[in-house]
Design a protein around this motif. Structure first.
Motif, PDB file in Angstrom:
ATOM      1  N   VAL A  99     -12.704   4.129  -6.466  1.00  0.00           N
ATOM      2  CA  VAL A  99     -11.814   5.151  -5.934  1.00  0.00           C
ATOM      3  C   VAL A  99     -12.084   5.324  -4.446  1.00  0.00           C
ATOM      4  O   VAL A  99     -13.151   4.953  -3.948  1.00  0.00           O
ATOM      5  CB  VAL A  99     -12.003   6.489  -6.673  1.00  0.00           C
ATOM      6  CG1 VAL A  99     -11.630   6.337  -8.135  1.00  0.00           C
ATOM      7  CG2 VAL A  99     -13.441   6.993  -6.551  1.00  0.00           C
ATOM      8  N   ARG A 100     -11.129   5.906  -3.751  1.00  0.00           N
ATOM      9  CA  ARG A 100     -11.235   6.032  -2.297  1.00  0.00           C
ATOM     10  C   ARG A 100     -10.413   7.212  -1.825  1.00  0.00           C
ATOM     11  O   ARG A 100      -9.542   7.712  -2.546  1.00  0.00           O
ATOM     12  CB  ARG A 100     -10.687   4.771  -1.626  1.00  0.00           C
ATOM     13  CG  ARG A 100      -9.194   4.553  -1.880  1.00  0.00           C
ATOM     14  CD  ARG A 100      -8.681   3.260  -1.302  1.00  0.00           C
ATOM     15  NE  ARG A 100      -7.263   3.052  -1.602  1.00  0.00           N
ATOM     16  CZ  ARG A 100      -6.261   3.475  -0.827  1.00  0.00           C
ATOM     17  NH1 ARG A 100      -6.527   4.139   0.291  1.00  0.00           N
ATOM     18  NH2 ARG A 100      -5.001   3.254  -1.162  1.00  0.00           N
ATOM     19  N   PHE A 101     -10.691   7.650  -0.605  1.00  0.00           N
ATOM     20  CA  PHE A 101      -9.829   8.620   0.046  1.00  0.00           C
ATOM     21  C   PHE A 101      -8.651   7.885   0.677  1.00  0.00           C
ATOM     22  O   PHE A 101      -8.793   6.754   1.151  1.00  0.00           O
ATOM     23  CB  PHE A 101     -10.590   9.387   1.131  1.00  0.00           C
ATOM     24  CG  PHE A 101     -11.373  10.556   0.596  1.00  0.00           C
ATOM     25  CD1 PHE A 101     -10.742  11.775   0.352  1.00  0.00           C
ATOM     26  CD2 PHE A 101     -12.724  10.440   0.343  1.00  0.00           C
ATOM     27  CE1 PHE A 101     -11.457  12.853  -0.139  1.00  0.00           C
ATOM     28  CE2 PHE A 101     -13.451  11.514  -0.154  1.00  0.00           C
ATOM     29  CZ  PHE A 101     -12.814  12.721  -0.390  1.00  0.00           C
ATOM     30  N   ALA A 102      -7.503   8.518   0.686  1.00  0.00           N
ATOM     31  CA  ALA A 102      -6.339   7.934   1.339  1.00  0.00           C
ATOM     32  C   ALA A 102      -6.543   7.934   2.845  1.00  0.00           C
ATOM     33  O   ALA A 102      -7.324   8.725   3.383  1.00  0.00           O
ATOM     34  CB  ALA A 102      -5.091   8.745   0.985  1.00  0.00           C
ATOM     35  N   THR A 103      -5.876   7.030   3.527  1.00  0.00           N
ATOM     36  CA  THR A 103      -5.897   7.049   4.984  1.00  0.00           C
ATOM     37  C   THR A 103      -5.041   8.224   5.465  1.00  0.00           C
ATOM     38  O   THR A 103      -4.254   8.802   4.705  1.00  0.00           O
ATOM     39  CB  THR A 103      -5.322   5.743   5.555  1.00  0.00           C
ATOM     40  OG1 THR A 103      -3.932   5.648   5.190  1.00  0.00           O
ATOM     41  CG2 THR A 103      -6.068   4.523   5.000  1.00  0.00           C
ATOM     42  N   TRP A 104      -5.176   8.588   6.740  1.00  0.00           N
ATOM     43  CA  TRP A 104      -4.364   9.684   7.262  1.00  0.00           C
ATOM     44  C   TRP A 104      -2.881   9.354   7.187  1.00  0.00           C
ATOM     45  O   TRP A 104      -2.055  10.221   6.940  1.00  0.00           O
ATOM     46  CB  TRP A 104      -4.768   9.995   8.703  1.00  0.00           C
ATOM     47  CG  TRP A 104      -6.026  10.813   8.762  1.00  0.00           C
ATOM     48  CD1 TRP A 104      -7.266  10.398   9.150  1.00  0.00           C
ATOM     49  CD2 TRP A 104      -6.159  12.190   8.396  1.00  0.00           C
ATOM     50  NE1 TRP A 104      -8.175  11.429   9.040  1.00  0.00           N
ATOM     51  CE2 TRP A 104      -7.519  12.534   8.588  1.00  0.00           C
ATOM     52  CE3 TRP A 104      -5.273  13.153   7.930  1.00  0.00           C
ATOM     53  CZ2 TRP A 104      -7.993  13.818   8.333  1.00  0.00           C
ATOM     54  CZ3 TRP A 104      -5.747  14.436   7.665  1.00  0.00           C
ATOM     55  CH2 TRP A 104      -7.098  14.757   7.867  1.00  0.00           C
ATOM     56  N   ARG A 105      -2.554   8.085   7.382  1.00  0.00           N
ATOM     57  CA  ARG A 105      -1.154   7.667   7.281  1.00  0.00           C
ATOM     58  C   ARG A 105      -0.649   7.871   5.858  1.00  0.00           C
ATOM     59  O   ARG A 105       0.464   8.374   5.646  1.00  0.00           O
ATOM     60  CB  ARG A 105      -1.011   6.205   7.692  1.00  0.00           C
ATOM     61  CG  ARG A 105       0.415   5.665   7.566  1.00  0.00           C
ATOM     62  CD  ARG A 105       0.495   4.208   8.017  1.00  0.00           C
ATOM     63  NE  ARG A 105       1.834   3.671   7.820  1.00  0.00           N
ATOM     64  CZ  ARG A 105       2.296   3.188   6.674  1.00  0.00           C
ATOM     65  NH1 ARG A 105       1.509   3.165   5.611  1.00  0.00           N
ATOM     66  NH2 ARG A 105       3.536   2.726   6.588  1.00  0.00           N
ATOM     67  N   GLU A 106      -1.456   7.474   4.870  1.00  0.00           N
ATOM     68  CA  GLU A 106      -1.062   7.648   3.475  1.00  0.00           C
ATOM     69  C   GLU A 106      -0.913   9.126   3.120  1.00  0.00           C
ATOM     70  O   GLU A 106       0.003   9.521   2.399  1.00  0.00           O
ATOM     71  CB  GLU A 106      -2.079   6.988   2.553  1.00  0.00           C
ATOM     72  CG  GLU A 106      -2.040   5.467   2.583  1.00  0.00           C
ATOM     73  CD  GLU A 106      -3.176   4.831   1.816  1.00  0.00           C
ATOM     74  OE1 GLU A 106      -2.957   3.777   1.195  1.00  0.00           O
ATOM     75  OE2 GLU A 106      -4.297   5.396   1.834  1.00  0.00           O
ATOM     76  N   ARG A 107      -1.818   9.959   3.643  1.00  0.00           N
ATOM     77  CA  ARG A 107      -1.717  11.397   3.386  1.00  0.00           C
ATOM     78  C   ARG A 107      -0.426  11.959   3.959  1.00  0.00           C
ATOM     79  O   ARG A 107       0.251  12.779   3.331  1.00  0.00           O
ATOM     80  CB  ARG A 107      -2.916  12.121   3.990  1.00  0.00           C
ATOM     81  CG  ARG A 107      -4.234  11.827   3.296  1.00  0.00           C
ATOM     82  CD  ARG A 107      -5.394  12.395   4.068  1.00  0.00           C
ATOM     83  NE  ARG A 107      -6.671  12.022   3.460  1.00  0.00           N
ATOM     84  CZ  ARG A 107      -7.847  12.173   4.063  1.00  0.00           C
ATOM     85  NH1 ARG A 107      -7.903  12.709   5.282  1.00  0.00           N
ATOM     86  NH2 ARG A 107      -8.955  11.805   3.442  1.00  0.00           N
TER      87      ARG A 107
END
Length: 217
Positions: A99-107
């Motif tokens: 699992v991972r955090f989304a990138t700022w673009r994805e957010r």
């Protein structure tokens, strides 16, 4: 009595709330699906699909077209999510799904999609009142569920935040519409979401992972 009639019949009454079999069974399976998602088990998707089928029956019988339509989308996204996790998942060091955090673009894309989608669906519900008697909250939950499940299918920690935001509106809306068991279960969802969020958050830091295969970072 047919299976559909039985599902929509009353199971019991608690605190002056009439609990339907479909409401109780569908949400119990949904609760199991959420727990499986916390454990990063691929069986979370079949469980979500089955929950969607049963809750569709419940909401359709109550003439809640928006909520019933949401379950159709839940089933479609569950099938897609299963394929994503089954074919394109990257493995963490413990052998589970990374699992991972989304990138700022994805957010930004998720937030924008949620905002635009909610407005669009709410305007549709407003234009056709037969689809929903409470268009804005119904649209918010409808779109929020899609966003949360999409983020989950991509292994993003943010999917827990999305579910939490859906719960904040889903609890009072379900009680107001006579689906008391849904309301009670959504409270339990809230607790599981917080625990699941912590677990995925910690795993994303100890097992940094790339995006799912075929996904853009």
């Amino acid at each position: 009595m047919s299976a559909l009639n039985w599902l929509n019949s009353e199971a019991f009454t608690a605190f002056d709330q009439h609990i339907k079999w479909s409401d109780m069974i569908g949400n119990t399976i949904g609760l199991i699906a959420l727990a499986l998602g916390w454990r990063r088990s691929i069986w979370t998707w079949p469980a979500q699909f089955l929950s969607g089928v049963i809750l569709f029956v419940a909401f359709a019988a109550g003439h809640l077209s928006g909520s019933a339509g949401k379950q159709v989308v839940v089933m479609l996204v569950a099938a897609w999510g299963y394929a994503q996790w089954n074919r394109g998942r990257q493995q963490a060091q413990d052998g589970g799904l990374a699992v991972r955090f989304a990138t700022w673009r994805e957010r930004g894309v998720l937030v924008a999609a949620a905002a635009v989608g909610t407005v669009a669906v709410a305007l549709l519900f407003t234009a056709y009142p037969a689809l929903s008697w409470d268009p804005w909250p119904d649209a918010y939950i409808f779109v929020g569920t899609i966003v949360a499940m999409y983020a989950q299918s991509r292994g993003m920690v943010e999917f827990w935040f999305a579910w939490l935001l859906v719960d904040l509106v889903g609890v009072p809306l379900n009680f107001a519409n006579g689906y008391a068991f849904s309301g009670f279960v959504y409270v339990i969802y809230g607790a599981l979401v917080l625990w699941g969020m912590r677990d995925w958050w910690l795993r994303s830091r100890t097992n940094p992972a790339p995006a799912l295969e075929g996904a853009t970072a």
